[in-house]
Design a protein around this motif. Structure first.
Motif, short mmCIF file in Angstrom:
data_model
loop_
_atom_site.label_atom_id
_atom_site.label_comp_id
_atom_site.label_asym_id
_atom_site.label_seq_id
_atom_site.Cartn_x
_atom_site.Cartn_y
_atom_site.Cartn_z
N TYR A 1 8.25 6.53 -1.41
CA TYR A 1 8.06 5.75 -0.19
C TYR A 1 9.22 4.79 0.04
O TYR A 1 9.83 4.29 -0.90
CB TYR A 1 6.76 4.94 -0.28
CG TYR A 1 5.51 5.79 -0.37
CD1 TYR A 1 4.76 6.07 0.76
CD2 TYR A 1 5.10 6.33 -1.59
CE1 TYR A 1 3.61 6.86 0.68
CE2 TYR A 1 3.96 7.12 -1.68
CZ TYR A 1 3.22 7.38 -0.54
OH TYR A 1 2.09 8.15 -0.62
N ASP A 2 9.48 4.52 1.33
CA ASP A 2 10.52 3.55 1.72
C ASP A 2 9.94 2.17 1.98
O ASP A 2 10.70 1.22 2.17
CB ASP A 2 11.23 4.03 2.99
CG ASP A 2 11.99 5.34 2.78
OD1 ASP A 2 12.22 5.70 1.62
OD2 ASP A 2 12.32 5.99 3.79
N PHE A 3 8.61 2.07 2.02
CA PHE A 3 7.97 0.79 2.34
C PHE A 3 6.85 0.51 1.34
O PHE A 3 6.19 1.43 0.85
CB PHE A 3 7.34 0.82 3.74
CG PHE A 3 8.31 1.14 4.84
CD1 PHE A 3 9.02 0.13 5.47
CD2 PHE A 3 8.50 2.45 5.25
CE1 PHE A 3 9.91 0.42 6.49
CE2 PHE A 3 9.40 2.76 6.26
CZ PHE A 3 10.11 1.74 6.88
N THR A 4 6.63 -0.77 1.07
CA THR A 4 5.44 -1.20 0.34
C THR A 4 4.69 -2.19 1.21
O THR A 4 5.24 -2.82 2.11
CB THR A 4 5.81 -1.88 -0.99
OG1 THR A 4 6.70 -2.97 -0.73
CG2 THR A 4 6.47 -0.89 -1.95
N SER A 5 3.39 -2.31 0.94
CA SER A 5 2.57 -3.28 1.66
C SER A 5 1.34 -3.60 0.82
O SER A 5 1.22 -3.14 -0.32
CB SER A 5 2.18 -2.73 3.04
OG SER A 5 1.62 -3.76 3.84
N GLY A 6 0.42 -4.38 1.40
CA GLY A 6 -0.75 -4.85 0.66
C GLY A 6 -2.06 -4.43 1.28
O GLY A 6 -2.20 -4.37 2.51
N ARG A 7 -3.02 -4.11 0.41
CA ARG A 7 -4.39 -3.79 0.84
C ARG A 7 -5.34 -4.31 -0.23
O ARG A 7 -5.16 -4.00 -1.42
CB ARG A 7 -4.56 -2.29 1.04
CG ARG A 7 -6.01 -1.85 1.32
CD ARG A 7 -6.05 -0.43 1.81
NE ARG A 7 -7.40 0.15 1.78
CZ ARG A 7 -7.78 1.21 2.49
NH1 ARG A 7 -6.93 1.79 3.32
NH2 ARG A 7 -9.01 1.69 2.40
N ILE A 8 -6.33 -5.07 0.19
CA ILE A 8 -7.35 -5.55 -0.74
C ILE A 8 -8.73 -5.27 -0.15
O ILE A 8 -8.88 -5.12 1.06
CB ILE A 8 -7.20 -7.07 -1.04
CG1 ILE A 8 -7.41 -7.90 0.23
CG2 ILE A 8 -5.84 -7.36 -1.67
CD1 ILE A 8 -7.47 -9.41 -0.02
N ASP A 9 -9.73 -5.17 -1.02
CA ASP A 9 -11.10 -4.98 -0.54
C ASP A 9 -12.09 -5.60 -1.53
O ASP A 9 -11.72 -6.04 -2.61
CB ASP A 9 -11.40 -3.50 -0.26
CG ASP A 9 -11.43 -2.62 -1.50
OD1 ASP A 9 -11.88 -3.09 -2.56
OD2 ASP A 9 -11.02 -1.44 -1.40
N THR A 10 -13.35 -5.64 -1.10
CA THR A 10 -14.40 -6.24 -1.94
C THR A 10 -15.23 -5.19 -2.67
O THR A 10 -16.27 -5.52 -3.25
CB THR A 10 -15.35 -7.13 -1.11
OG1 THR A 10 -16.08 -6.31 -0.19
CG2 THR A 10 -14.58 -8.21 -0.36
N ASN A 11 -14.80 -3.94 -2.66
CA ASN A 11 -15.57 -2.87 -3.30
C ASN A 11 -15.77 -3.17 -4.78
O ASN A 11 -14.81 -3.50 -5.49
CB ASN A 11 -14.86 -1.53 -3.12
CG ASN A 11 -15.71 -0.36 -3.56
OD1 ASN A 11 -16.92 -0.45 -3.62
ND2 ASN A 11 -15.07 0.75 -3.87
N THR A 12 -17.00 -3.04 -5.23
CA THR A 12 -17.50 -3.34 -6.58
C THR A 12 -17.59 -4.84 -6.85
O THR A 12 -18.22 -5.26 -7.81
CB THR A 12 -16.68 -2.68 -7.71
OG1 THR A 12 -15.40 -3.32 -7.82
CG2 THR A 12 -16.48 -1.18 -7.47
N LYS A 13 -16.98 -5.67 -6.00
CA LYS A 13 -17.08 -7.13 -6.15
C LYS A 13 -18.15 -7.69 -5.23
O LYS A 13 -18.91 -8.57 -5.62
CB LYS A 13 -15.74 -7.79 -5.82
CG LYS A 13 -14.52 -7.14 -6.43
CD LYS A 13 -14.39 -7.44 -7.90
CE LYS A 13 -13.06 -6.91 -8.43
NZ LYS A 13 -12.89 -7.17 -9.87
#
Length: 358
Positions: free
Chosen positions: A166-178
């Motif tokens: 990949y040429d790009f990075t980014s962020g993803r978060i979630d509350t799954n299992t939390k």
């Protein structure tokens, strides 16, 4: 002993247009037909008769025909009949709302007891033709000045994730299992980057999405806020069986008074047993009742746990459908690449809150 009657067939001009649409096999993507009958028809059974297969260059200039691939065939009611049989609804919940989940991102780093960091090649694969890899790095996910930053970064061909580069990075978060939950008011205060192909989102997925017997879209998806690079509007949507992807049940909202997505706004959904109401700055922008959805579009799959997701995607199907960009990345023009490379393309989240009754 049934007699079939034809309620729709394509016109001669539609047939001619299809015959003229000849491409290479790799470019011949599936078509999504939506047929609205010229007048209402009633019946218990529906039959589709395929009469001609599509032609392909294979290789050019020779043409060939493949067999049929029919992935989905849906029949929707009109929803306008006074005699429509609505299913019995569950009762709405009683009691006052109380906060059951809250994060205002004032800590020195992301609170991992509340959030799961999602990584491409680990928790998920590539989706929607997007260009970024999601990674677990403070370059992309960090708290500062009392808010959460999800920032996109550019680095030519230097991120390997899940077997791809990949040429790009980014962020993803979630509350799954939390924090997985059913029903409530879900809200967040956000400031978004504006530019073609920047695709920040605040949304929810059914917690059973990873169950191979369910998967998407039968899991349900609730898009509280999506922005695809246009400063004056955002969208909300529901996806489920019979109403997913381009066929979702959605609405676009334009900010009143010249407001823009790169200012702070509060986005919310109130999810109840009988419907979904979406808000921007406490202004109702979409209401979808369970009755209307089930009588016109398909099964209501919002009666079980979902989890909250925050992410910043780059390019892909939804932005490309609007901006029509194909180079240098699908849905992401060079001007946006330059902005990411220069730094500072980020979605900021001041707080996230879930309130529930009971």
């Amino acid at each position: 002993n049934m007699s079939w009657r034809t309620v729709h067939e394509p016109s001669a001009s539609e047939v001619a247009a299809r015959r003229a649409n000849v491409k290479s096999p790799g470019d011949a993507v599936g078509l999504h037909d939506s047929v609205k009958l010229s007048q209402p028809a009633t019946g218990r059974y529906v039959r589709m008769l395929g009469k001609e297969r599509r032609s392909f260059y294979n290789p050019a200039p020779s043409t060939a025909q493949f067999g049929y691939s029919l992935y989905e065939f849906q029949v929707w009611g009109t929803g306008g009949s006074a005699s429509a049989a609505y299913p019995a609804l569950p009762g709405d919940q009683s009691g006052a709302y109380r906060t059951t989940f809250f994060d205002d991102f004032t800590g020195a780093s992301l609170d991992r007891s509340k959030w799961r960091v999602v990584r491409t090649g680990q928790e998920m694969g590539s989706v929607n033709g997007e260009s970024q890899a999601y990674v677990d790095s403070t370059n992309n996910i960090r708290t500062q000045n009392g808010s959460l930053s999800l920032e996109a970064k550019y680095c030519d061909n230097c991120t390997v994730a899940g077997g791809g580069t990949y040429d790009f990075t980014s962020g993803r978060i979630d509350t799954n299992t939390k924090f997985d939950f059913t029903y409530g008011k879900v809200s967040a205060r956000m400031k978004l980057p504006v530019g073609d192909g920047f695709w920040p989102a605040f949304w929810m997925l059914g917690s059973d999405v990873d169950d191979p017997n369910v998967s998407w879209p039968a899991s349900g998806e609730t898009d509280i806020m999506e922005n695809i690079g246009y400063g004056d509007w955002t969208s909300s949507a529901l996806h489920g069986p019979g109403y997913s992807a381009d066929g979702n049940i959605g609405a676009r909202q334009t900010y009143p008074g010249g407001g823009t997505a790169d200012q702070w706004h509060t986005y919310a959904v109130e999810w109840t047993p009988t419907g979904m109401r979406f808000y921007v700055d406490d202004r109702l922008v979409q209401e979808t009742t369970r009755n209307k959805l089930e009588s016109t579009r398909g099964e209501w799959v919002f009666d079980h746990d979902q989890y909250v997701i925050l992410n910043l995607a780059l390019g892909g199907a939804y932005p490309a459908g609007w901006n029509k960009v194909t180079q240098p990345y699908w849905g992401l023009p060079q001007s946006s690449v330059d902005r990411i490379a220069a730094g500072g393309v980020k979605a900021e989240i001041d707080w996230v809150r879930v309130e529930q009754k009971g």
